[in-house]
Motif scaffolding. Structure first.
Motif, PDB file in Angstrom:
ATOM      1  N   CYS A 213       0.799  -1.062   0.069  1.00 33.65           N
ATOM      2  CA  CYS A 213      -0.038  -0.119  -0.125  1.00 33.65           C
ATOM      3  C   CYS A 213       0.767   1.195  -0.204  1.00 33.65           C
ATOM      4  O   CYS A 213       0.548   1.940  -0.848  1.00 33.65           O
ATOM      5  N   ARG A 215       3.934   1.550  -1.275  1.00 37.02           N
ATOM      6  CA  ARG A 215       4.637   1.681  -2.545  1.00 37.02           C
ATOM      7  C   ARG A 215       3.582   2.271  -3.486  1.00 37.02           C
ATOM      8  O   ARG A 215       3.893   3.077  -4.497  1.00 37.02           O
ATOM      9  N   LEU A 216       2.313   1.704  -3.510  1.00 40.97           N
ATOM     10  CA  LEU A 216       1.181   2.348  -4.163  1.00 40.97           C
ATOM     11  C   LEU A 216       1.061   3.563  -4.027  1.00 40.97           C
ATOM     12  O   LEU A 216       0.856   4.460  -4.970  1.00 40.97           O
ATOM     13  N   PHE A 217       1.061   4.030  -2.943  1.00 43.54           N
ATOM     14  CA  PHE A 217       0.813   5.659  -2.373  1.00 43.54           C
ATOM     15  C   PHE A 217       1.818   6.257  -2.971  1.00 43.54           C
ATOM     16  O   PHE A 217       1.485   7.511  -3.707  1.00 43.54           O
ATOM     17  N   ALA A 219       3.630   5.821  -5.684  1.00 43.54           N
ATOM     18  CA  ALA A 219       3.697   5.932  -6.962  1.00 43.54           C
ATOM     19  C   ALA A 219       2.610   6.685  -7.495  1.00 43.54           C
ATOM     20  O   ALA A 219       2.649   7.556  -8.584  1.00 43.54           O
ATOM     21  N   VAL A 220       1.639   6.889  -6.636  1.00 41.37           N
ATOM     22  CA  VAL A 220       0.399   7.827  -6.937  1.00 41.37           C
ATOM     23  C   VAL A 220       0.905   9.154  -6.854  1.00 41.37           C
ATOM     24  O   VAL A 220       0.427  10.259  -7.734  1.00 41.37           O
ATOM     25  N   ILE A 221       1.350   9.343  -5.631  1.00 35.96           N
ATOM     26  CA  ILE A 221       2.174  10.611  -5.402  1.00 35.96           C
ATOM     27  C   ILE A 221       3.056  11.411  -6.715  1.00 35.96           C
ATOM     28  O   ILE A 221       3.050  12.122  -7.178  1.00 35.96           O
ATOM     29  N   LEU A 223       3.001  10.167  -9.710  1.00 36.48           N
ATOM     30  CA  LEU A 223       2.401  10.386 -10.801  1.00 36.48           C
ATOM     31  C   LEU A 223       1.471  11.550 -10.821  1.00 36.48           C
ATOM     32  O   LEU A 223       1.655  12.405 -11.877  1.00 36.48           O
ATOM     33  N   LEU A 224       1.189  11.949  -9.646  1.00 37.29           N
ATOM     34  CA  LEU A 224       0.305  13.322  -9.672  1.00 37.29           C
ATOM     35  C   LEU A 224       1.345  14.474  -9.746  1.00 37.29           C
ATOM     36  O   LEU A 224       1.148  15.524 -10.565  1.00 37.29           O
TER      37      LEU A 224
END
Length: 251
Positions: A213, A215-217, A219-221, A223-224
């Motif tokens: 979770c 790592r996913l968070f 990655a989202v930051i 990308l944003l």
């Protein structure tokens, strides 16, 4: 005139069923009982061992009897191998039963070691490899699940000593043992390895999921942030340029 079933083209009587208790894999020196179940009304039952020159054990029914016991005591390397049952009824021999393969362990006084050869991160959700190691030159290796080799369905055989196994469910344990053998005498096995117990706790599984979770968070930051930079660059290119100032003339 009454004709036999063979003359009528119906074939011999149906085959019997066969099984062993406590199981088909027996440690050397132990006892095993082979059971043969027949239709009612048989006159003779035979348990045959496939060995050189053949070996068999005979039983006659006692009254109305359909299950026959054959006690094999003090199992050794000469007792291992393939067995089947058949019987006579109305003067005809039945078909042979399915084969029962009796394995004797501890014939080779070699004890393999069973270890985890590779454990990928997050092994609770991914497969791992077990290594059945021995300095002896076996060409068959057997891995048995549940620490119980008595049931054939619990064991897998292959000609190399690494076994890829499925993941252990969170909060559960699983036990394995392994053996070594030879293709020329596949009914004779080594001593069992010490049991290897694999377990996955709920907490370790939760930690692994938490890491995923995070790592996913991240990655989202990322990308944003990248999207914001691209949007800012696009807006900069679209803004109109101001009017150019005319050069002032000197007096």
């Amino acid at each position: 005139m009454v004709l036999g079933t063979t003359l009528l083209g119906l074939g011999p009587p149906p085959k019997t069923s066969i099984w062993a208790v406590p199981g088909s894999v027996i440690s050397i020196g132990s006892d095993v009982t082979v059971f043969c179940r027949t239709p009612p009304g048989v006159t003779h039952v035979r348990l045959t061992h496939y060995v050189l020159n053949g070996k068999w054990f005979d039983r006659a029914p006692q009254g109305v009897q359909e299950v026959f016991e054959f006690s094999l005591q003090n199992m050794t390397h000469t007792s291992a191998g393939t067995y089947h049952c058949d019987y006579t009824k109305e003067g005809e021999w039945s078909q042979n039963s399915d084969h029962l393969e009796l394995v004797v362990t501890g014939v080779y006084k070699i004890k393999p070691s069973l270890t985890i050869d590779s454990r990928p991160k997050g092994s609770s959700e991914r497969k791992m490899t077990l290594l059945c190691h021995t300095h002896h030159s076996f060409d068959i290796f057997i891995l048995c699940r549940g620490g119980n080799a008595s049931l054939p369905r619990n064991c897998s055989h292959q000609d190399h000593n690494t076994f890829l196994i499925s993941p252990v469910s969170p909060g559960h344990k699983r036990m394995y043992i392994c053996f070594g053998s030879y293709k020329r005498n596949s009914y004779l096995w080594s001593l069992p390895s010490d049991p290897l117990v694999l377990s996955t706790t709920e907490s370790s599984t939760s930690d692994y999921r938490l890491e995923n979770c995070i790592r996913l968070f991240m990655a989202v930051i990322l990308l944003l942030g990248l999207g914001a930079l691209l949007l800012d660059a696009w807006k900069s290119r679209k803004e109109p340029m101001g009017p150019l100032e005319s050069p002032k003339l000197k007096a």
